[in-house]
Scaffold this motif. Sequence first.
Motif, mmCIF file in Angstrom:
data_model
loop_
_atom_site.group_PDB
_atom_site.id
_atom_site.type_symbol
_atom_site.label_atom_id
_atom_site.label_comp_id
_atom_site.label_asym_id
_atom_site.label_seq_id
_atom_site.Cartn_x
_atom_site.Cartn_y
_atom_site.Cartn_z
ATOM 1 N N VAL A 13 0.850 -0.927 0.025
ATOM 2 C CA VAL A 13 -0.314 -0.241 0.342
ATOM 3 C C VAL A 13 0.951 1.180 -0.452
ATOM 4 N N ASN A 14 2.038 1.186 0.812
ATOM 5 C CA ASN A 14 2.813 2.480 0.971
ATOM 6 C C ASN A 14 3.589 2.188 -0.342
ATOM 7 N N LYS A 15 3.470 3.666 -1.067
ATOM 8 C CA LYS A 15 3.892 3.751 -2.427
ATOM 9 C C LYS A 15 5.452 3.674 -1.920
ATOM 10 N N LEU A 16 6.162 4.341 -1.479
ATOM 11 C CA LEU A 16 7.551 4.903 -1.053
ATOM 12 C C LEU A 16 8.493 3.497 -0.559
ATOM 13 N N TYR B 273 7.154 0.365 -1.899
ATOM 14 C CA TYR B 273 7.260 -0.129 -3.921
ATOM 15 C C TYR B 273 8.281 0.148 -4.101
ATOM 16 N N ARG B 274 8.250 1.592 -4.163
ATOM 17 C CA ARG B 274 9.281 2.283 -4.840
ATOM 18 C C ARG B 274 11.440 1.234 -4.345
ATOM 19 N N LEU B 275 10.554 1.320 -2.992
ATOM 20 C CA LEU B 275 11.774 1.416 -2.275
ATOM 21 C C LEU B 275 12.683 -0.257 -2.404
ATOM 22 N N TRP B 276 11.594 -1.598 -2.603
ATOM 23 C CA TRP B 276 11.591 -2.193 -2.817
ATOM 24 C C TRP B 276 12.517 -2.503 -4.956
ATOM 25 N N ARG B 277 11.546 -2.284 -5.149
ATOM 26 C CA ARG B 277 11.927 -2.187 -6.761
ATOM 27 C C ARG B 277 13.497 -1.003 -6.642
ATOM 28 N N VAL B 278 13.528 -0.638 -6.175
ATOM 29 C CA VAL B 278 15.583 -0.048 -6.313
ATOM 30 C C VAL B 278 16.112 -1.134 -6.246
ATOM 31 N N LEU B 279 15.900 -2.046 -4.862
ATOM 32 C CA LEU B 279 16.727 -2.898 -4.446
ATOM 33 C C LEU B 279 17.218 -3.993 -5.450
ATOM 34 N N VAL B 280 15.473 -4.585 -5.709
ATOM 35 C CA VAL B 280 15.738 -5.636 -6.891
ATOM 36 C C VAL B 280 16.381 -4.853 -8.223
ATOM 37 N N ARG B 281 15.749 -3.940 -8.628
ATOM 38 C CA ARG B 281 16.577 -3.745 -10.158
ATOM 39 C C ARG B 281 17.606 -3.705 -10.069
ATOM 40 N N TYR B 282 18.287 -2.528 -8.939
ATOM 41 C CA TYR B 282 19.834 -2.414 -8.787
ATOM 42 C C TYR B 282 20.870 -2.843 -8.112
ATOM 43 N N VAL B 283 20.666 -2.503 -6.457
ATOM 44 C CA VAL B 283 21.321 -2.818 -5.280
ATOM 45 C C VAL B 283 21.068 -4.375 -5.573
ATOM 46 N N THR B 284 20.425 -5.326 -5.849
ATOM 47 C CA THR B 284 20.526 -6.679 -5.326
ATOM 48 C C THR B 284 21.752 -7.420 -6.231
ATOM 49 N N PRO B 285 21.102 -6.787 -8.131
ATOM 50 C CA PRO B 285 22.025 -7.349 -8.990
ATOM 51 C C PRO B 285 23.494 -6.849 -8.869
ATOM 52 N N LEU B 286 23.661 -5.770 -8.631
ATOM 53 C CA LEU B 286 24.712 -5.156 -8.540
ATOM 54 C C LEU B 286 25.869 -5.888 -7.346
ATOM 55 N N GLY B 287 24.588 -6.141 -6.268
ATOM 56 C CA GLY B 287 26.158 -6.294 -4.620
ATOM 57 C C GLY B 287 26.265 -8.076 -5.163
ATOM 58 N N VAL B 288 25.646 -9.372 -5.899
ATOM 59 C CA VAL B 288 26.318 -10.170 -6.089
ATOM 60 C C VAL B 288 26.952 -9.904 -6.682
ATOM 61 N N ILE B 289 26.718 -9.625 -8.190
ATOM 62 C CA ILE B 289 28.587 -9.293 -9.077
ATOM 63 C C ILE B 289 29.674 -8.582 -8.358
ATOM 64 N N ILE B 290 29.712 -7.773 -8.166
ATOM 65 C CA ILE B 290 30.655 -7.272 -7.252
ATOM 66 C C ILE B 290 31.261 -8.578 -6.320
ATOM 67 N N VAL B 291 30.322 -9.009 -4.994
ATOM 68 C CA VAL B 291 30.420 -10.217 -4.568
ATOM 69 C C VAL B 291 31.347 -11.387 -5.316
#
Length: 456
Positions: free
Chosen positions: A422-425, A427-445
């Motif tokens: 329900v909370n828009k913020l 959702y956005r936070l989750w989306r930024v995390l799965v779009r950029y942070v998690t893939p990059l994090g895994v690749i960097i490690v």
Amino acid sequence: MTRPRTSIHGEWSSRWAFVLAAAGSAVGLGNIWKFPYITGENGGGAFVLVYLVCIAVIGIPIMMAEVLIGRRGRQSPINTMTSLSEEAGKSRRWSLLGWSGVVAGFMILSYYSVIAGWALAYVFRSGIGMFHGADADQVAGIFSELLASPERLLAWHTIFMVMTMVVVARGVRSGLEKAVRFLMPVLFILLIVMVGYAMNTAAFGKGVAFLFSPDFGKLSRDGVLIAMGHAFFTLSLGMGAIMIYGSYMPERASIAKTTFMIAGADTLVALMAGLAIFPIVFANNLEPSAGPGLIFVTLPLAFGQMPGGSFFGTLFFILVVFAAWTSSISLVEPAVTWMVENHGMRRLTACVWSGIAIWALGIGSVLSFNVWSDYTLFGKTFFDLMDYLTSNIMLPLGGLFIAIFAAWVMKDADVRDELAIVNKLGYRLWRVLVRYVTPLGVIIVFLNAIGVLHAG
Ligand code: PFF
């Protein structure tokens, strides 16, 4: 392929049943056996810190992605990936993600069952009072005697595999759900007792400092990879286990809230296990880096000295077995559901075949502790290789592709619909995390571990 609205395999009776089952999958040998020993091998605090960061920024967002994919697809991970990729108008090859999960699940369970077998053996050793009054050398002797016997390890591994397949054969509600409902709370209470005991040892402060004061000088590049791999392993991510459990989840339950509960419970149990074990390690001058046998050579010491220790010891190892049991069932569920869906097999037949295959693969791990202990590849035994390949490579890769699928392949409207945050913020936070942070994090490690980031 059309997308069914309900799973043909059944549904959890409520969102609580989902939380319990998924927490049952997450909380297992990974928390009680593996977390303490790899923390000990990798120097303590800094390792724990990296692990916690990985749970928060990689594990939780990916768990939400995996649950939402599962619930939207409502089939085995292989078929879910096929129908969701069709829904998004993309290549059916995404089903390979389901396949790699099936393979990883078989590999993990093959050695997981051997270790669960050690815990089974310890139920009886503790029950007959073998640890009563024993000193560190005697306790270590009991453990090495067990490892030296392939026949015994094989027998316990066989018993555990049969136990697992019996529950899986009974299906979602009468098998999986019933088992976890009762066992999880008891495990938690017993861990509180163990931490209480550790608090009264002289070395409690030392144990706490080991776990929580980071010294990055002690953490290798491989250690960072192991910490990230463990975040996937401990949350059961990257191989379809959480996806298939999500496929049995009721329509209206909140994915974000349930995910927080599962990840929170899992992390708490791991930290409590650490708090119970390290004070005993330091109080008895044992080595934190003792390896996979760590809990088997430390906790019996405590049980041998405390009043009622044989009783508590027996109960403790029974609970370790149960924790392993509720995890092991989720490791084969993706394969069994696929066999039922695509080959019209009965659940029981599918269980027998997959059980036999996994059991046979497990013989390699049984032998790696004795007869084959000198056969190594890259310095690793068969057991070490199975564990390293799955936890540190296959699960993070699986998780990486799950994140990419949820964030880049699926239609945003479908994802939003399923997550229903329900909370828009939020959702956005989750989306930024799965779009950029998690893939990059895994690749960097990954790059860091193979040394690419340190060239020259
Ligand atoms: N999460 C389990 C544990 O910590 O023991 C192990 C596990 C279960 C890993 C299921 C992966 C999985 F799919």
